[in-house]
Design a protein around this motif. Sequence first.
Motif, PDB file in Angstrom:
ATOM      1  N   ILE A   1       7.407   0.237  -1.717  1.00 32.29           N
ATOM      2  CA  ILE A   1       6.197   0.922  -1.552  1.00 32.29           C
ATOM      3  C   ILE A   1       5.081  -0.232  -1.354  1.00 32.29           C
ATOM      4  N   GLN A   2       5.358  -1.431  -1.809  1.00 32.74           N
ATOM      5  CA  GLN A   2       4.429  -2.505  -1.702  1.00 32.74           C
ATOM      6  C   GLN A   2       4.287  -3.040  -0.483  1.00 32.74           C
ATOM      7  N   LYS A   3       5.356  -2.957   0.504  1.00 36.97           N
ATOM      8  CA  LYS A   3       5.540  -3.439   1.741  1.00 36.97           C
ATOM      9  C   LYS A   3       4.618  -2.394   2.481  1.00 36.97           C
ATOM     10  N   ARG A   4       5.007  -1.039   2.261  1.00 34.57           N
ATOM     11  CA  ARG A   4       4.199  -0.035   2.937  1.00 34.57           C
ATOM     12  C   ARG A   4       2.840   0.003   2.953  1.00 34.57           C
ATOM     13  N   VAL A   5       2.374  -0.323   1.744  1.00 37.38           N
ATOM     14  CA  VAL A   5       0.849  -0.469   1.418  1.00 37.38           C
ATOM     15  C   VAL A   5       0.480  -1.556   2.219  1.00 37.38           C
TER      16      VAL A   5
ATOM     17  N   GLY B   1      -5.381   2.324 -12.865  1.00 34.23           N
ATOM     18  CA  GLY B   1      -5.950   0.957 -12.872  1.00 34.23           C
ATOM     19  C   GLY B   1      -4.971   0.398 -12.111  1.00 34.23           C
ATOM     20  N   GLU B   2      -5.480  -0.779 -11.629  1.00 34.35           N
ATOM     21  CA  GLU B   2      -4.775  -1.962 -10.641  1.00 34.35           C
ATOM     22  C   GLU B   2      -3.301  -2.308 -11.377  1.00 34.35           C
ATOM     23  N   LYS B   3      -3.442  -2.540 -12.940  1.00 34.68           N
ATOM     24  CA  LYS B   3      -2.468  -3.202 -13.400  1.00 34.68           C
ATOM     25  C   LYS B   3      -1.291  -2.026 -13.494  1.00 34.68           C
ATOM     26  N   GLU B   4      -1.516  -0.767 -13.409  1.00 33.83           N
ATOM     27  CA  GLU B   4      -0.301   0.282 -13.267  1.00 33.83           C
ATOM     28  C   GLU B   4       0.160   0.296 -11.890  1.00 33.83           C
ATOM     29  N   ILE B   5      -0.783   0.039 -10.875  1.00 34.04           N
ATOM     30  CA  ILE B   5      -0.135   0.119  -9.572  1.00 34.04           C
ATOM     31  C   ILE B   5       0.711  -1.204  -9.291  1.00 34.04           C
ATOM     32  N   ASN B   6       0.488  -2.295  -9.824  1.00 40.59           N
ATOM     33  CA  ASN B   6       1.202  -3.405  -9.925  1.00 40.59           C
ATOM     34  C   ASN B   6       2.480  -3.073 -10.536  1.00 40.59           C
TER      35      ASN B   6
END
Length: 147
Positions: free
Chosen positions: A13-17, A34-39
Amino acid sequence: MENIKTIHIGSFIQKRVSESNIRITRICNFFDCGEKEINQIYMSPALNSDYLLKWCKLLDYDFFRLYSQHLILYSPPAPFKHPYVSKVKKSALPQFRKSIYTKEIIYFILKLIETNKKTKSQIIDDYKIPKTTLYKWIAKYKNSEDS
Protein backbone atom coordinates in the motif's frame (compact mmCIF):
# COMPACT_ATOMS: atom_id res chain seq x y z
CA MET A 1 6.93 -8.80 -10.52
CA GLU A 2 7.84 -8.77 -6.89
CA ASN A 3 8.11 -11.86 -4.76
CA ILE A 4 4.64 -12.58 -3.41
CA LYS A 5 5.47 -15.67 -1.40
CA THR A 6 5.05 -13.55 1.71
CA ILE A 7 2.67 -10.62 1.43
CA HIS A 8 3.19 -7.61 3.68
CA ILE A 9 0.16 -5.65 2.52
CA GLY A 10 1.12 -2.45 4.34
CA SER A 11 4.34 -2.10 2.37
CA PHE A 12 2.50 -2.71 -0.91
CA ILE A 13 0.00 0.00 0.00
CA GLN A 14 2.80 2.39 0.90
CA LYS A 15 4.51 1.77 -2.46
CA ARG A 16 1.27 2.42 -4.33
CA VAL A 17 0.66 5.63 -2.37
CA SER A 18 4.12 6.93 -3.30
CA GLU A 19 3.61 5.94 -6.97
CA SER A 20 0.21 7.64 -7.05
CA ASN A 21 1.45 10.87 -5.46
CA ILE A 22 -1.64 11.05 -3.27
CA ARG A 23 -1.30 13.50 -0.41
CA ILE A 24 -1.53 12.23 3.13
CA THR A 25 -4.27 14.75 3.89
CA ARG A 26 -6.49 13.20 1.21
CA ILE A 27 -5.84 9.71 2.62
CA CYS A 28 -6.60 10.89 6.16
CA ASN A 29 -9.84 12.52 5.01
CA PHE A 30 -10.84 9.40 3.07
CA PHE A 31 -10.36 7.14 6.10
CA ASP A 32 -11.34 9.76 8.67
CA CYS A 33 -8.17 9.21 10.70
CA GLY A 34 -4.81 10.78 11.42
CA GLU A 35 -1.39 10.45 9.83
CA LYS A 36 -0.24 8.24 12.72
CA GLU A 37 -2.90 5.63 11.90
CA ILE A 38 -1.95 5.67 8.22
CA ASN A 39 1.70 5.07 9.11
CA GLN A 40 0.61 2.15 11.29
CA ILE A 41 -1.17 0.66 8.29
CA TYR A 42 2.05 0.86 6.29
CA MET A 43 3.66 -1.26 9.02
CA SER A 44 0.79 -3.81 9.08
CA PRO A 45 1.43 -7.21 7.49
CA ALA A 46 -2.35 -7.81 7.16
CA LEU A 47 -5.56 -5.77 6.94
CA ASN A 48 -9.28 -6.32 7.33
CA SER A 49 -10.81 -7.07 3.91
CA ASP A 50 -13.29 -4.15 4.12
CA TYR A 51 -10.44 -1.80 4.85
CA LEU A 52 -8.34 -3.28 2.05
CA LEU A 53 -11.25 -2.79 -0.36
CA LYS A 54 -11.29 0.92 0.53
CA TRP A 55 -7.55 1.12 -0.23
CA CYS A 56 -8.21 -0.56 -3.59
CA LYS A 57 -10.78 2.10 -4.43
CA LEU A 58 -8.68 5.02 -3.23
CA LEU A 59 -5.49 3.91 -4.98
CA ASP A 60 -7.17 2.38 -8.04
CA TYR A 61 -5.26 -0.89 -7.57
CA ASP A 62 -6.48 -4.44 -6.93
CA PHE A 63 -4.53 -5.50 -3.83
CA PHE A 64 -6.59 -8.68 -3.63
CA ARG A 65 -4.86 -9.86 -6.80
CA LEU A 66 -1.65 -10.21 -4.80
CA TYR A 67 -3.38 -12.90 -2.77
CA SER A 68 -4.93 -14.52 -5.86
CA GLN A 69 -1.54 -14.77 -7.54
CA HIS A 70 -0.08 -16.16 -4.33
CA LEU A 71 -2.74 -18.90 -4.40
CA ILE A 72 -2.01 -19.72 -8.02
CA LEU A 73 1.72 -20.05 -7.40
CA TYR A 74 1.94 -21.45 -3.89
CA SER A 75 -1.23 -23.31 -2.96
CA PRO A 76 -0.96 -27.08 -2.63
CA PRO A 77 -2.25 -29.16 -5.54
CA ALA A 78 -5.79 -30.46 -5.44
CA PRO A 79 -6.06 -33.86 -3.76
CA PHE A 80 -6.16 -36.90 -6.00
CA LYS A 81 -9.70 -37.84 -6.99
CA HIS A 82 -10.51 -41.36 -8.03
CA PRO A 83 -11.73 -41.27 -11.65
CA TYR A 84 -14.70 -43.59 -10.96
CA VAL A 85 -16.01 -41.71 -7.96
CA SER A 86 -17.86 -38.54 -8.85
CA LYS A 87 -18.95 -36.88 -5.66
CA VAL A 88 -19.19 -33.26 -6.61
CA LYS A 89 -19.67 -30.99 -3.63
CA LYS A 90 -21.97 -28.12 -4.42
CA SER A 91 -21.41 -24.76 -2.84
CA ALA A 92 -23.48 -21.62 -2.58
CA LEU A 93 -20.24 -19.63 -3.00
CA PRO A 94 -19.06 -18.50 -6.44
CA GLN A 95 -16.66 -20.97 -8.06
CA PHE A 96 -13.41 -19.72 -9.61
CA ARG A 97 -11.00 -21.55 -11.82
CA LYS A 98 -7.53 -21.78 -10.36
CA SER A 99 -6.02 -21.97 -13.82
CA ILE A 100 -6.58 -18.33 -14.71
CA TYR A 101 -3.09 -16.92 -15.06
CA THR A 102 -2.36 -13.22 -15.35
CA LYS A 103 0.28 -11.85 -17.71
CA GLU A 104 2.46 -11.10 -14.68
CA ILE A 105 2.36 -14.75 -13.64
CA ILE A 106 3.13 -15.91 -17.18
CA TYR A 107 6.07 -13.52 -17.51
CA PHE A 108 7.33 -14.55 -14.08
CA ILE A 109 7.27 -18.23 -15.09
CA LEU A 110 8.88 -17.58 -18.47
CA LYS A 111 11.61 -15.49 -16.86
CA LEU A 112 12.44 -18.41 -14.56
CA ILE A 113 13.00 -20.56 -17.65
CA GLU A 114 14.87 -17.86 -19.56
CA THR A 115 17.29 -17.19 -16.69
CA ASN A 116 17.75 -20.93 -16.05
CA LYS A 117 16.55 -20.58 -12.46
CA LYS A 118 14.12 -23.45 -13.07
CA THR A 119 13.69 -26.04 -15.78
CA LYS A 120 10.40 -26.62 -17.53
CA SER A 121 9.84 -29.84 -15.60
CA GLN A 122 10.59 -28.08 -12.29
CA ILE A 123 7.99 -25.42 -13.10
CA ILE A 124 5.44 -28.08 -14.03
CA ASP A 125 6.12 -29.90 -10.74
CA ASP A 126 6.49 -26.88 -8.45
CA TYR A 127 3.60 -24.75 -9.71
CA LYS A 128 1.34 -27.52 -11.10
CA ILE A 129 1.06 -25.83 -14.47
CA PRO A 130 -0.05 -28.27 -17.16
CA LYS A 131 2.71 -29.15 -19.62
CA THR A 132 0.62 -28.13 -22.63
CA THR A 133 -0.15 -24.75 -21.04
CA LEU A 134 3.53 -24.05 -20.38
CA TYR A 135 4.54 -24.94 -23.93
CA LYS A 136 1.73 -22.79 -25.36
CA TRP A 137 3.01 -19.84 -23.31
CA ILE A 138 6.56 -20.41 -24.54
CA ALA A 139 5.43 -20.53 -28.17
CA LYS A 140 3.06 -17.58 -27.88
CA TYR A 141 5.28 -15.21 -25.94
CA LYS A 142 8.50 -16.11 -27.75
CA ASN A 143 6.82 -15.13 -31.02
CA SER A 144 5.59 -11.86 -29.52
CA GLU A 145 9.13 -10.98 -28.37
CA ASP A 146 10.54 -11.53 -31.86
CA SER A 147 8.15 -9.04 -33.48
